[in-house]
Design a protein around this motif. Structure first.
Motif, mmCIF file in Angstrom:
data_model
loop_
_atom_site.group_PDB
_atom_site.id
_atom_site.type_symbol
_atom_site.label_atom_id
_atom_site.label_comp_id
_atom_site.label_asym_id
_atom_site.label_seq_id
_atom_site.Cartn_x
_atom_site.Cartn_y
_atom_site.Cartn_z
ATOM 1 N N GLY A 153 2.225 22.816 -24.055
ATOM 2 C CA GLY A 153 2.922 22.075 -23.016
ATOM 3 C C GLY A 153 4.405 21.838 -23.231
ATOM 4 O O GLY A 153 5.045 21.158 -22.421
ATOM 5 N N ASN A 154 4.973 22.383 -24.328
ATOM 6 C CA ASN A 154 6.374 22.086 -24.627
ATOM 7 C C ASN A 154 7.050 23.301 -25.273
ATOM 8 O O ASN A 154 7.841 23.159 -26.192
ATOM 9 C CB ASN A 154 6.448 20.866 -25.562
ATOM 10 C CG ASN A 154 7.863 20.361 -25.770
ATOM 11 O OD1 ASN A 154 8.742 20.569 -24.939
ATOM 12 N ND2 ASN A 154 8.083 19.703 -26.902
ATOM 13 N N ILE A 155 6.703 24.496 -24.793
ATOM 14 C CA ILE A 155 7.273 25.718 -25.371
ATOM 15 C C ILE A 155 8.700 25.899 -24.865
ATOM 16 O O ILE A 155 8.945 26.036 -23.673
ATOM 17 C CB ILE A 155 6.420 26.949 -24.998
ATOM 18 C CG1 ILE A 155 5.024 26.816 -25.590
ATOM 19 C CG2 ILE A 155 7.077 28.230 -25.478
ATOM 20 C CD1 ILE A 155 4.979 26.750 -27.098
ATOM 21 N N ARG A 156 9.625 25.871 -25.791
ATOM 22 C CA ARG A 156 11.047 26.037 -25.507
ATOM 23 C C ARG A 156 11.765 26.273 -26.835
ATOM 24 O O ARG A 156 11.167 26.116 -27.921
ATOM 25 C CB ARG A 156 11.615 24.800 -24.812
ATOM 26 C CG ARG A 156 11.445 23.535 -25.653
ATOM 27 C CD ARG A 156 12.061 22.313 -25.003
ATOM 28 N NE ARG A 156 11.237 21.788 -23.931
ATOM 29 C CZ ARG A 156 11.619 20.783 -23.160
ATOM 30 N NH1 ARG A 156 12.808 20.233 -23.322
ATOM 31 N NH2 ARG A 156 10.817 20.333 -22.212
ATOM 32 N N VAL A 157 13.014 26.607 -26.789
ATOM 33 C CA VAL A 157 13.781 26.865 -28.015
ATOM 34 C C VAL A 157 13.749 25.661 -28.953
ATOM 35 O O VAL A 157 13.617 25.810 -30.176
ATOM 36 C CB VAL A 157 15.238 27.244 -27.672
ATOM 37 C CG1 VAL A 157 16.111 27.236 -28.924
ATOM 38 C CG2 VAL A 157 15.302 28.614 -27.012
ATOM 39 N N ASP A 158 13.836 24.453 -28.409
ATOM 40 C CA ASP A 158 13.931 23.254 -29.237
ATOM 41 C C ASP A 158 12.609 22.853 -29.884
ATOM 42 O O ASP A 158 12.567 21.889 -30.651
ATOM 43 C CB ASP A 158 14.466 22.086 -28.406
ATOM 44 C CG ASP A 158 15.865 22.368 -27.889
ATOM 45 O OD1 ASP A 158 16.660 22.960 -28.639
ATOM 46 O OD2 ASP A 158 16.154 22.027 -26.717
ATOM 47 N N SER A 159 11.525 23.573 -29.592
ATOM 48 C CA SER A 159 10.231 23.312 -30.234
ATOM 49 C C SER A 159 9.938 24.333 -31.336
ATOM 50 O O SER A 159 8.846 24.323 -31.894
ATOM 51 C CB SER A 159 9.109 23.355 -29.191
ATOM 52 O OG SER A 159 9.264 22.330 -28.238
ATOM 53 N N ILE A 160 10.893 25.180 -31.611
ATOM 54 C CA ILE A 160 10.683 26.246 -32.592
ATOM 55 C C ILE A 160 11.699 26.088 -33.714
ATOM 56 O O ILE A 160 12.872 25.761 -33.470
ATOM 57 C CB ILE A 160 10.821 27.636 -31.933
ATOM 58 C CG1 ILE A 160 9.842 27.748 -30.759
ATOM 59 C CG2 ILE A 160 10.562 28.745 -32.952
ATOM 60 C CD1 ILE A 160 10.135 28.913 -29.847
ATOM 61 N N PHE A 161 11.250 26.323 -34.930
ATOM 62 C CA PHE A 161 12.086 26.100 -36.106
ATOM 63 C C PHE A 161 11.991 27.294 -37.041
ATOM 64 O O PHE A 161 11.049 28.094 -36.973
ATOM 65 C CB PHE A 161 11.649 24.820 -36.821
ATOM 66 C CG PHE A 161 11.670 23.610 -35.920
ATOM 67 C CD1 PHE A 161 12.805 22.835 -35.817
ATOM 68 C CD2 PHE A 161 10.557 23.282 -35.154
ATOM 69 C CE1 PHE A 161 12.842 21.740 -34.966
ATOM 70 C CE2 PHE A 161 10.580 22.195 -34.298
ATOM 71 C CZ PHE A 161 11.733 21.420 -34.206
ATOM 72 N N LEU A 162 12.974 27.398 -37.921
ATOM 73 C CA LEU A 162 12.994 28.483 -38.896
ATOM 74 C C LEU A 162 12.721 27.932 -40.282
ATOM 75 O O LEU A 162 13.350 26.961 -40.716
ATOM 76 C CB LEU A 162 14.355 29.193 -38.909
ATOM 77 C CG LEU A 162 14.811 29.901 -37.640
ATOM 78 C CD1 LEU A 162 16.065 30.706 -37.935
ATOM 79 C CD2 LEU A 162 13.727 30.808 -37.114
ATOM 80 N N SER A 163 11.785 28.561 -40.978
ATOM 81 C CA SER A 163 11.523 28.228 -42.373
ATOM 82 C C SER A 163 12.643 28.825 -43.234
ATOM 83 O O SER A 163 13.452 29.620 -42.741
ATOM 84 C CB SER A 163 10.170 28.794 -42.791
ATOM 85 O OG SER A 163 10.248 30.208 -42.873
ATOM 86 N N PRO A 164 12.706 28.489 -44.524
ATOM 87 C CA PRO A 164 13.740 29.090 -45.388
ATOM 88 C C PRO A 164 13.704 30.612 -45.409
ATOM 89 O O PRO A 164 14.713 31.254 -45.666
ATOM 90 C CB PRO A 164 13.415 28.502 -46.768
ATOM 91 C CG PRO A 164 12.793 27.182 -46.467
ATOM 92 C CD PRO A 164 11.973 27.416 -45.225
ATOM 93 N N SER A 165 12.538 31.211 -45.114
ATOM 94 C CA SER A 165 12.427 32.667 -45.109
ATOM 95 C C SER A 165 12.870 33.286 -43.789
ATOM 96 O O SER A 165 12.894 34.502 -43.647
ATOM 97 C CB SER A 165 10.975 33.081 -45.393
ATOM 98 O OG SER A 165 10.114 32.616 -44.364
ATOM 99 N N GLY A 166 13.219 32.457 -42.803
ATOM 100 C CA GLY A 166 13.635 32.965 -41.509
ATOM 101 C C GLY A 166 12.487 33.157 -40.539
ATOM 102 O O GLY A 166 12.685 33.669 -39.432
ATOM 103 N N GLU A 167 11.279 32.739 -40.920
ATOM 104 C CA GLU A 167 10.110 32.888 -40.049
ATOM 105 C C GLU A 167 10.053 31.747 -39.033
ATOM 106 O O GLU A 167 10.336 30.604 -39.364
ATOM 107 C CB GLU A 167 8.840 32.919 -40.896
ATOM 108 C CG GLU A 167 8.752 34.153 -41.777
ATOM 109 C CD GLU A 167 7.614 34.075 -42.785
ATOM 110 O OE1 GLU A 167 6.584 34.725 -42.556
ATOM 111 O OE2 GLU A 167 7.771 33.379 -43.799
ATOM 112 N N TRP A 168 9.665 32.091 -37.815
ATOM 113 C CA TRP A 168 9.569 31.096 -36.749
ATOM 114 C C TRP A 168 8.326 30.232 -36.949
ATOM 115 O O TRP A 168 7.228 30.734 -37.204
ATOM 116 C CB TRP A 168 9.503 31.775 -35.389
ATOM 117 C CG TRP A 168 10.776 32.473 -34.987
ATOM 118 C CD1 TRP A 168 11.781 32.892 -35.813
ATOM 119 C CD2 TRP A 168 11.160 32.832 -33.663
ATOM 120 N NE1 TRP A 168 12.763 33.499 -35.085
ATOM 121 C CE2 TRP A 168 12.419 33.485 -33.753
ATOM 122 C CE3 TRP A 168 10.581 32.688 -32.410
ATOM 123 C CZ2 TRP A 168 13.095 33.980 -32.646
ATOM 124 C CZ3 TRP A 168 11.241 33.177 -31.302
ATOM 125 C CH2 TRP A 168 12.495 33.817 -31.410
#
Length: 587
Positions: A153-168
């Motif tokens: 219910g909240n899929i957008r750029v601001d709900s996604i983050f990058l781990s230290p390895s660059g993985e979403w």
């Protein structure tokens, strides 16, 4: 608590502790880029018990306009605690009160911040990275929609983050709701998510969030996924026309930078009819398919996806597949993003070393190459600690790889690390039944001895080298004699007096011609270690018999050695004559 907005992170931490909350972290800097984009304030932080880097999401209901969003923050905490998946933001700990919520996760950065940096990348590189991210996001979303039977219910750029390895990593669980929950927060509070109407699917815009009860959990998320694809590939184009009634399908002219390979699936994600809309799991399946025509395999061909899958399945792969993956990594090492090489590839290679020593001769050099990107502060924990453990491996291929590649990491080792972690296992190589291991161990000391403390250098090491001078292998005896000459200047004064002449003399009596030459050259290289009296009474008599050695190579070197030492004795003797003359003149 209204004051928190204007306080620095240290003051925030102090104030909250005074209020009775026991924080398992120490707040660092606020991530200013993320401020105001969601209901959360994001901080970099350190975990209190081990000082490891973490992120902290903070919600304060006492801030103006946030009281009615408290159920969203509480829901996010509840769901993140229970939804565990490799592509979901990793929950570590939390602290909550009646009006505030702290969620501690793995250290991450907002995807939006990383997207800004993409402008400096080439188009192909940018597309590869974004497609890899979409593959990871689709995997997480398929898990939420299907096995979990829930809507994000909240899929957008601001709900996604990058781990230290660059993985979403998928986060933003503010309104994540199970389809089995009639009173789920999404149905009644979905509108409280900032800018929720911008990302809402057509059926939600028409009939409200509660209409989702009538559909599969994926329908709202699939539509939002389509909008996300548009926004990450075309950040300057704004929302597509399909978000407005009558929701026309995207036209080829509006594709922008969206890859042609996914455009067909992209259009199906944005289908205004929820019953005909492509789900995230179907989008993922089409992307990972290795058969089919246009619109298939867009993930399966991605460089990052191939590397990650290969690394994850390395231990189960055939030798041919392992060799192929390692070749690909070697060829790609210089162009892989540093964070991906350091935090994704490197740990997998180290793990493969621990459980697959047969490939150590290929894997270790590659791991060390990837390790060049590791910051100095992290090098020990990421690379040196696993390497030290490998010295205890019974696999000789691993031991040889460690010794052959020692020049690549020896400068990163300090004296304590060598004494405590490396030396205890390294010294077993002197007694190995395989000559190549014994010889490589001897040679390694030539690099490591500056890191040895007095106890190792003047006691333990010399005992081993004394035995190595009697090794059955002539090359090992020769290299040992050379090594003693190299380390001579680092030995203690009494040790030099006691050890050097017998050690080099033993070399002069060796049956191997090059060992005898090594003995003579070692004497010459360490001339400053001997005083005139020792040279005249011990060194020259020790060397003299080699002047008539049966091998011309040895004889020639012997004459050079005697000449060198005689000159030093003559110089000393001349100074003695001058001293006597000066004494007579005074009388």
């Amino acid at each position: 608590m209204d004051l928190l907005r204007n306080l620095g992170s240290a003051a925030v931490s102090s104030l909250v502790q005074k209020s009775g909350l026991n924080l398992p972290f120490t707040l660092g800097d606020k991530v200013s880029f993320y401020e105001g984009k969601t209901i959360w304030t994001l901080y970099d932080a350190l975990k209190r018990d081990d000082s490891s880097p973490v992120s902290v999401f903070y919600f304060d209901a006492n801030q103006p306009g946030k009281r009615n969003q408290l159920p969203l923050a509480k829901n996010a905490l509840r769901k993140l605690r229970t939804v565990r998946h490799p592509d979901v933001l990793k929950f570590i700990d939390a602290v909550e009160s009646d009006t505030s919520v702290y969620i501690m996760t793995e250290r991450v950065q907002p995807l939006g911040k990383a997207l800004q940096a993409l402008s400096s990348k080439g188009e192909k590189e940018k597309e590869e990275w974004l497609m890899w991210g979409l593959q990871r996001l689709s995997t997480a979303l398929a898990f939420v929609n299907d096995p979990c039977s829930s809507t994000h219910g909240n899929i957008r750029v601001d709900s996604i983050f990058l781990s230290p390895s660059g993985e979403w990593k998928l986060g933003g669980f503010d309104v994540l709701s199970s389809a089995k929950d009639e009173a789920a927060v999404l149905y009644y509070n979905g509108h409280l998510v900032p800018d929720s109407s911008l990302y809402a699917s057509p059926e939600v815009k028409k009939d409200g969030w509660s209409v989702l009860k009538e559909h599969h959990p994926s329908v709202a998320d699939s539509y939002a996924l389509g909008l996300l694809i548009h926004s990450i590939f075309n950040p300057s184009m704004g929302m597509p026309a399909t978000t407005h009634p009558p929701h026309p399908p995207p036209q080829p002219s509006s594709r922008g930078a969206i890859p042609t390979s996914i455009f067909s699936s992209f259009k199906r994600l944005l289908n205004p009819n929820p019953k005909s809309r492509l789900s995230a799991s179907a989008f993922l399946e089409a992307g990972m398919s290795t058969v089919g025509g246009d619109g298939h395999g867009y993930f399966a061909k991605n460089k990052f996806v191939l590397l990650c899958n290969g690394l994850d399945q390395f231990s189960l792969s055939s030798e041919a597949d392992k060799a192929s993956l390692l070749r690909t990594l070697k060829d790609s090492a210089s162009i892989l993003p540093p964070e991906f090489a350091t935090h994704r590839v490197l740990p997998s290679l180290i793990s493969a070393l621990e459980f697959g020593g047969a490939n150590a001769t290929v894997i270790l050099p590659l791991a060390l190459q990837m390790g060049k990107h590791v910051p100095s502060a992290e090098y020990s924990s990421i690379l040196l600690t696993p390497i030290a453990k490998l010295y205890a491996s019974p696999d000789r291929g691993t031991r040889m790889a460690l010794l052959d590649n020692l020049p690549e990491y020896v400068e990163r080792l300090d004296e304590k690390y060598v004494a405590d972690k490396i030396w205890p296992n390294l010294q077993t190589g002197f007694a190995d039944t395989i000559p190549a291991i014994r010889e490589a161990t001897v040679k390694s000391v030539g690099l490591l001895y500056p890191k040895f403390g007095n106890r190792i250098l003047n006691n333990d090491l010399l005992r081993h080298l004394s035995k190595m001078q009697m090794d059955p292998e002539a090359s090992i005896r020769t290299n040992t004699c050379i090594l003693i000459g190299r380390i001579a200047s680092s030995l203690g004064y009494n040790t030099k007096k006691k050890v050097l002449i017998p050690a080099f003399h033993r070399g002069l009596k060796d049956t191997f011609v090059h060992a005898r030459v090594a003995g003579l050259m070692s004497f010459m290289a360490t001339i400053e270690c001997f005083d005139a009296e020792d040279i005249a009474t011990k060194v020259i008599p020790c060397i003299s018999f080699t002047l008539i050695d049966k091998e011309k190579l040895v004889r020639d070197q012997a004459f050079k050695a005697v000449e060198l030492f005689m000159k030093k004795v003559e110089t000393h003797a001349a100074s003695m004559v001058c001293l006597i003359t000066d004494t007579k003149n005074r009388f």
